[in-house]
Structures are given as C-alpha cells and as structure tokens.
Scaffold this active site. Structure first.
Site, PDB file in Angstrom:
ATOM      1  N   CYS A 116      29.100  44.098  40.822  1.00 59.86           N
ATOM      2  CA  CYS A 116      30.013  45.075  41.414  1.00 59.86           C
ATOM      3  C   CYS A 116      29.680  46.449  40.830  1.00 59.86           C
ATOM      4  O   CYS A 116      28.953  46.549  39.833  1.00 59.86           O
ATOM      5  CB  CYS A 116      31.458  44.692  41.124  1.00 59.86           C
ATOM      6  N   CYS A 172      30.248  46.851  36.962  1.00 65.40           N
ATOM      7  CA  CYS A 172      29.261  46.161  36.130  1.00 65.40           C
ATOM      8  C   CYS A 172      27.864  46.751  36.321  1.00 65.40           C
ATOM      9  O   CYS A 172      27.069  46.782  35.378  1.00 65.40           O
ATOM     10  CB  CYS A 172      29.269  44.662  36.439  1.00 65.40           C
ATOM     11  N   HIS A 194      33.297  38.993  31.246  1.00 66.36           N
ATOM     12  CA  HIS A 194      33.539  38.454  32.581  1.00 66.36           C
ATOM     13  C   HIS A 194      34.276  39.479  33.447  1.00 66.36           C
ATOM     14  O   HIS A 194      35.261  40.077  33.008  1.00 66.36           O
ATOM     15  CB  HIS A 194      34.365  37.167  32.494  1.00 66.36           C
ATOM     16  N   CYS A 195      33.772  39.662  34.658  1.00 67.59           N
ATOM     17  CA  CYS A 195      34.323  40.679  35.565  1.00 67.59           C
ATOM     18  C   CYS A 195      35.604  40.170  36.224  1.00 67.59           C
ATOM     19  O   CYS A 195      35.660  39.040  36.695  1.00 67.59           O
ATOM     20  CB  CYS A 195      33.292  41.036  36.633  1.00 67.59           C
ATOM     21  N   HIS A 218      25.842  39.029  29.465  1.00 69.38           N
ATOM     22  CA  HIS A 218      26.744  38.941  28.308  1.00 69.38           C
ATOM     23  C   HIS A 218      26.073  39.497  27.047  1.00 69.38           C
ATOM     24  O   HIS A 218      26.734  40.116  26.204  1.00 69.38           O
ATOM     25  CB  HIS A 218      27.147  37.497  28.057  1.00 69.38           C
ATOM     26  N   CYS A 228      31.732  39.469  41.956  1.00 69.88           N
ATOM     27  CA  CYS A 228      30.638  39.970  41.120  1.00 69.88           C
ATOM     28  C   CYS A 228      29.934  38.817  40.411  1.00 69.88           C
ATOM     29  O   CYS A 228      30.540  37.780  40.114  1.00 69.88           O
ATOM     30  CB  CYS A 228      31.229  40.936  40.088  1.00 69.88           C
ATOM     31  N   HIS A 257      23.490  36.265  34.707  1.00 68.62           N
ATOM     32  CA  HIS A 257      24.883  36.345  34.248  1.00 68.62           C
ATOM     33  C   HIS A 257      24.942  36.252  32.723  1.00 68.62           C
ATOM     34  O   HIS A 257      25.588  37.077  32.059  1.00 68.62           O
ATOM     35  CB  HIS A 257      25.694  35.208  34.880  1.00 68.62           C
ATOM     36  N   GLU A 258      24.256  35.258  32.175  1.00 68.82           N
ATOM     37  CA  GLU A 258      24.330  35.048  30.732  1.00 68.82           C
ATOM     38  C   GLU A 258      23.605  36.145  29.954  1.00 68.82           C
ATOM     39  O   GLU A 258      24.071  36.561  28.889  1.00 68.82           O
ATOM     40  CB  GLU A 258      23.774  33.669  30.372  1.00 68.82           C
TER      41      GLU A 258
END
Length: 360
Positions: free
Chosen positions: A289, A292, A264-265, A258, A270, A254-255
């Site tokens: 998703c 993304c 952020h979705c 970025h 997601c 996740h990070e």
C-alpha cells in the site's frame, strides 16, 4: 465479512505525517510518485482497497497490534537501513527446493530476481545450498499434520553466525515446515530485525502438503548426532507451479519487509498484512500500500517507476527450460518448469495501472 475502512484524514496522516520535516520530505517526491501515493486516501480508489476480514481466525482479529504509520517507522530507533557497506540481501537455501536439480536452481534464481526487483536498488546474492544437518537445528513431527518441522530459533542462530560482513540481511528458505516453539503448531516464517536474519518455509504452499504424512517416528526434539538428520533425505518436496512461486515471492518479500522495520499493515489491503492460514495469505496482494511503499522507498531510495518496470521485466522473462543439458539416466532429465507469468497476470495488470498514474 468485516471491512476496515479508515477516514481520508487518518490515511493522509499515516502516509504524510503532520511533522513539518516529514511533510517537506513527502513534497520533495516527484509529482507522479505523490499522485500514486495520494491514492491511499482517495475514496473508492481503483488501486488500493480497504482491508476485508473474512473470519475471526484472520490475523488482525486474533493478533491485535498497534498500527505503524510512516512517522513511527521513520523514527523507530531499532530500524535498520541499508548502507553502502551493507547493501546485499543474501538467500540461503536449506534442504532441497525442487524435485530435480534444474528445477531447484531455476526456482531459487526466480526468487533472487524477484527480490532484486522488489527491493530495487539492493543486490541479492545466493549462498551455497546446505542440508538441514548443517544448521544443527532441533526438529519434530507435527502432531496435526504428521510432517517434519525444523525449529526457527535454531535456524536464526545459525544464519546469524553465517551472516556475511557486507550483508544487510541473510534469509533462509526451505521446503520443510517450521515451528518457533513447542506450544505453536507452525509458522510460515520468522525474522529478527535486530540481527538482520530470517527463515521462511514454503512447505504449506504445496497442493499436497496436508495429504503427505511422514510415516517415521522421531522420539526426541533435541538432536545431537548428524546421522539423525537422515530423516530429511528424499523428504517431501512440493511441486513448483506458478501459483506456488507467487506464494513464495509474497512470503519472502513480506518477511524481508519486517527486517526493514515494517510492521504488519493495518491501513489498506497490502503485502505487509499478517496471515494466519493459507486462505488469508492468498487474499493478501503482492503489492505494498502507499504507506508501506513510502516506508520501503525511504529505506532504500529507489525510483518507483524504475522499480515497477523492473518487476514487469521479471514477470515477462520466461524461464530457460533446457532439459538437454543434463546427463542421461538422471532424475534431472524430467524437467517441468512452470510458466511463471500465469499466476502473476493480475499483479502485472495492477503494476501497469500504477505506471499509468505515475507517468500521467
């Protein structure tokens, strides 16, 4: 609970765009990839569900942000893209990651392998582990948990100075809790898109984090003597379980997402959704998703089928549990490595469903 349900046309525009060049780019994808991504705007899709908010403390409610569609991502002038000269993701461990050397080494190898599959097409490399003292960061005792925390801004400054020439990004990982500024309680991680660096803590993913309290006292936030970092010697390290590994993999990817410029979705359930607390982080799936996923594919250029197959190989590859390689009378002798596949079963089944759509 509240469900965020966008219209089919809204999701279709967010994924494909109305700009002719980006529509043409989408249409150049192979039929299987388009078929999978089109699931984004199919009502009652079995693969991609709408976002469900459970409380006022959830991220979207408490941190209002403008949504980012594919076109906005593509046209973002600040977005960084890997190049042949800068195509490596570096992982820097800070402090101990496991209760034994073998567990620590196996754990970081798992994270490396997962990142290589998730960001398929890029190389992932490990930097030599360092103690907290090497970063010269500020630290404190959290007033709520009574656990030690290290300052994210100081760590990011250190990582920026240490960033290798061929790095797309360098990310620090630690088992010590983080805080970004004095007024904040904590943060799971923080990344800088501009500098291509990030720091992420897995401390709060341990089952006994909130019952393990630091009993010493730290009177000052700013530290100037390396000897003061001795408070981190033999400090709390959570047990590495399959669930802990899943949580770690989700936070790490996740990070890093970025750093690729993905915000952020707010479209569908997601990995790139924000999270304010552990319960919300656990509800967040490990998958991207379609909107993304298209962003990441655009940045790296991978084949989606090959990426999913790489993730399956990682899930199915059992750890090399070889406790006999350690010396006698060593704390290395007690090795208890988890079967990582246990917490990844749903993720594996989901990937296989995606592959069935892709290869239909």
């Amino acid at each position: 609970m509240q469900t965020i349900r966008h219209s089919e046309q809204t999701l279709k525009t967010a994924l494909i765009s109305k700009t002719p060049a980006l529509v043409s780019q989408y249409e150049s994808l192979d039929a299987g990839e388009r078929r999978l991504m089109n699931e984004a705007f199919q009502p009652n899709s079995a693969l991609f569900e709408p976002i469900t908010l459970h409380s006022e403390s959830d991220w979207i409610t408490s941190h209002p942000e403008a949504p980012q569609d594919f076109e906005q991502f593509f046209n973002d002038p600040k977005r960084k893209t890997p190049s042949p000269e800068k195509s490596s993701i570096y992982i820097q461990s800070i402090g101990s990651l496991g209760n034994t050397r073998i567990i620590s080494e196996e754990y970081i190898k798992w994270l490396k392998g997962y990142c290589e599959a998730f960001f398929y097409g890029l190389t992932v490399k490990l930097l030599e582990p360092i103690p907290v003292s090497a970063t010269r960061c500020s630290f404190r005792v959290n007033a709520h948990t009574q656990n030690l925390q290290i300052h994210t801004g100081d760590i990011l400054t250190f990582l920026k100075r240490k960033k290798p020439e061929n790095a797309f990004c360098v990310v620090g990982i630690t088992m010590i809790d983080l805080y970004p500024r004095d007024s904040w309680n904590f943060v799971f991680g923080q990344a800088s898109l501009t500098d291509g660096v990030g720091i992420f803590s897995f401390a709060r993913y341990g089952s006994d984090f909130y019952s393990s309290r630091y009993e010493g006292k730290v009177k000052k936030l700013e530290k100037s003597s390396s000897s003061e970092y001795s408070v981190f010697d033999n400090y709390y390290i959570p047990e590495i379980t399959s669930v802990f590994l899943l949580r770690s993999c989700k936070t790490l990817t996740h990070e890093i997402g970025h750093i690729f410029g993905m915000r952020h979705c707010q479209w569908l359930s997601c990995l790139m959704q924000g999270s304010n607390h552990l319960e919300e982080a656990d509800r967040r799936p490990p998958n991207l998703c379609p909107i993304c996923l298209r962003k990441l594919q655009c940045a790296i250029g991978f084949n989606i089928v090959e990426r999913y197959k790489a993730l399956l190989r990682w899930i199915d590859d059992e750890p090399s549990n070889k406790p006999g390689v350690t010396p006698k009378h060593s704390r290395e002798g007690n090795v208890n490595l988890p079967k990582r596949v246990e917490a990844f079963k749903e993720w594996k089944e989901w990937i296989m469903k995606c592959l069935a759509v892709l290869q239909k």
